[in-house]
Structures are given as C-alpha cells and as structure tokens.
Design a protein around this motif. Structure first.
Motif, PDB file in Angstrom:
ATOM      1  N   VAL A  22       0.915  -1.143   0.146  1.00 27.16           N
ATOM      2  CA  VAL A  22       0.011   0.089  -0.158  1.00 27.16           C
ATOM      3  C   VAL A  22       0.837   1.136   0.073  1.00 27.16           C
ATOM      4  O   VAL A  22       0.714   2.289  -0.724  1.00 27.16           O
ATOM      5  CB  VAL A  22      -1.099   0.096   1.227  1.00 27.16           C
ATOM      6  N   LYS A  23       1.947   1.419   0.795  1.00 30.21           N
ATOM      7  CA  LYS A  23       2.775   2.511   0.727  1.00 30.21           C
ATOM      8  C   LYS A  23       3.686   2.559  -0.314  1.00 30.21           C
ATOM      9  O   LYS A  23       3.713   3.666  -0.768  1.00 30.21           O
ATOM     10  CB  LYS A  23       3.719   2.462   2.011  1.00 30.21           C
ATOM     11  N   ALA A  24       3.945   1.650  -1.388  1.00 33.36           N
ATOM     12  CA  ALA A  24       4.566   1.844  -2.311  1.00 33.36           C
ATOM     13  C   ALA A  24       3.864   2.112  -3.591  1.00 33.36           C
ATOM     14  O   ALA A  24       4.098   3.007  -4.333  1.00 33.36           O
ATOM     15  CB  ALA A  24       5.081   0.258  -2.642  1.00 33.36           C
ATOM     16  N   ALA A  25       2.477   2.081  -3.363  1.00 25.44           N
ATOM     17  CA  ALA A  25       1.505   2.665  -4.154  1.00 25.44           C
ATOM     18  C   ALA A  25       1.165   4.214  -3.862  1.00 25.44           C
ATOM     19  O   ALA A  25       0.429   4.817  -4.461  1.00 25.44           O
ATOM     20  CB  ALA A  25       0.263   2.002  -4.224  1.00 25.44           C
ATOM     21  N   GLY A  26       1.650   4.930  -2.766  1.00 26.55           N
ATOM     22  CA  GLY A  26       1.533   5.965  -2.349  1.00 26.55           C
ATOM     23  C   GLY A  26       0.495   6.575  -1.624  1.00 26.55           C
ATOM     24  O   GLY A  26       0.188   7.492  -1.198  1.00 26.55           O
ATOM     25  N   HIS A  27       0.068   5.487  -0.750  1.00 29.32           N
ATOM     26  CA  HIS A  27      -1.071   5.715   0.192  1.00 29.32           C
ATOM     27  C   HIS A  27      -0.737   5.586   1.669  1.00 29.32           C
ATOM     28  O   HIS A  27       0.276   4.928   2.010  1.00 29.32           O
ATOM     29  CB  HIS A  27      -2.084   4.794  -0.378  1.00 29.32           C
ATOM     30  N   ASP A  28      -1.631   5.897   2.627  1.00 29.44           N
ATOM     31  CA  ASP A  28      -1.196   5.695   3.916  1.00 29.44           C
ATOM     32  C   ASP A  28      -1.818   4.524   4.545  1.00 29.44           C
ATOM     33  O   ASP A  28      -2.713   4.024   3.845  1.00 29.44           O
ATOM     34  CB  ASP A  28      -1.729   6.902   4.862  1.00 29.44           C
ATOM     35  N   VAL A  29      -1.212   4.177   5.660  1.00 24.55           N
ATOM     36  CA  VAL A  29      -1.726   2.772   6.146  1.00 24.55           C
ATOM     37  C   VAL A  29      -2.180   3.028   7.550  1.00 24.55           C
ATOM     38  O   VAL A  29      -1.337   3.670   8.306  1.00 24.55           O
ATOM     39  CB  VAL A  29      -0.769   1.668   6.079  1.00 24.55           C
ATOM     40  N   MET A  30      -3.124   2.118   8.103  1.00 28.22           N
ATOM     41  CA  MET A  30      -3.537   2.048   9.421  1.00 28.22           C
ATOM     42  C   MET A  30      -3.465   0.578   9.436  1.00 28.22           C
ATOM     43  O   MET A  30      -3.999  -0.111   8.594  1.00 28.22           O
ATOM     44  CB  MET A  30      -4.968   2.571   9.637  1.00 28.22           C
ATOM     45  N   THR A  31      -3.050   0.219  10.788  1.00 23.94           N
ATOM     46  CA  THR A  31      -3.064  -1.284  11.075  1.00 23.94           C
ATOM     47  C   THR A  31      -3.792  -1.515  12.258  1.00 23.94           C
ATOM     48  O   THR A  31      -3.880  -0.776  13.350  1.00 23.94           O
ATOM     49  CB  THR A  31      -1.855  -1.985  10.864  1.00 23.94           C
ATOM     50  N   ALA A  32      -4.430  -2.758  12.219  1.00 25.76           N
ATOM     51  CA  ALA A  32      -5.151  -3.319  13.364  1.00 25.76           C
ATOM     52  C   ALA A  32      -4.899  -4.863  13.738  1.00 25.76           C
ATOM     53  O   ALA A  32      -4.988  -5.511  12.712  1.00 25.76           O
ATOM     54  CB  ALA A  32      -6.386  -2.913  13.571  1.00 25.76           C
ATOM     55  N   GLU A  33      -4.948  -5.480  14.571  1.00 30.63           N
ATOM     56  CA  GLU A  33      -4.788  -6.945  15.073  1.00 30.63           C
ATOM     57  C   GLU A  33      -6.152  -7.631  15.050  1.00 30.63           C
ATOM     58  O   GLU A  33      -6.177  -9.013  15.007  1.00 30.63           O
ATOM     59  CB  GLU A  33      -3.859  -7.336  16.279  1.00 30.63           C
ATOM     60  N   ASN A  34      -7.146  -7.082  15.423  1.00 29.29           N
ATOM     61  CA  ASN A  34      -8.490  -7.674  15.354  1.00 29.29           C
ATOM     62  C   ASN A  34      -9.441  -6.389  15.370  1.00 29.29           C
ATOM     63  O   ASN A  34      -9.169  -5.310  14.973  1.00 29.29           O
ATOM     64  CB  ASN A  34      -8.586  -8.209  16.718  1.00 29.29           C
TER      65      ASN A  34
END
Length: 122
Positions: A22-34
């Motif tokens: 996602v970052k390589a495509a120039g977008h921001d990322v949020m993550t969660a485990e559940n």
C-alpha cells in the motif's frame, strides 16, 4: 490524491507485507490486529479501504463489518481468508465486501485490486 487503507490481520507478517504494498502505491496505512482495535482506530480517522482477515481474535472480520454497516459506514472492503469458500458467503451478505482473497495471495494481484478499489472511491 492520497488514500488511507486499514489492514486488519492478526498475523504481523501479512500486515507488514500489505503495508509495504500500500505504501509503495503512495497511500497511507492504518493497521489493527483484530476487529475491536480497528473499530477503535476508525473513531479517529475513517479509511478509504479495508483489508480484513476473516478469522480474527476478539472480533472477527464479519462482526467488524456488521458493526460498520449498523453504523451506516459504507467502506469498501477486501476480505482475506484461508477459508475462501466460507468467506465468499460474506461477499453476498455485506455491502462493504467488494473482493475476497484466498490466503496465501499473489502480491501483484492484491496490489492491482487495492489500486482499482481506491480509484473507484475517487
């Protein structure tokens, strides 16, 4: 325009791989485990796309999607699962689910699907 993608997966390796894509495509990322952690984080910022694992601890993917739809939040989602036949049922059940990926997935195909869904949101 830069978009935000939330990756919800209990496997750190999957989260890191998708984050890189996602970052390589120039977008921001949020993550969660559940799902619960994802809902909590979405109170602060709403993502443009969700990548959700089907089976998660605490709150699974379908439960997360149910909560979002009950709140009237229509966010395009890709559901990922090693149990792809079981997960495919939810493509019909939830308005949010646009794609279902079988795990393990092809990274190039995942990138193409992610980019296509983000362009549709423009």
């Amino acid at each position: 325009m830069k978009k935000t993608v939330m990756i919800v997966d209990d496997q750190m390796g999957i989260r890191l791989l998708l984050e890189e894509v996602v970052k390589a495509a120039g977008h921001d990322v949020m993550t969660a485990e559940n799902g619960k952690e994802a809902l909590d984080k979405m109170k602060g910022k709403r993502p443009d796309l969700l990548l959700i694992d089907y089976k998660l601890p605490i709150m699974d993917g379908p439960t997360l999607l149910s909560h979002l739809e009950e709140q009237g939040q229509i966010i395009p989602a890709i559901m990922m699962s090693g149990l792809v036949e079981e997960a495919m049922v939810h493509k019909e059940r939830f308005e949010n689910v646009k794609e279902v990926f079988a795990k393990p997935f092809n990274v190039e195909e995942a990138r193409d699907h992610i980019n296509r869904l983000l362009k549709e949101r423009s």
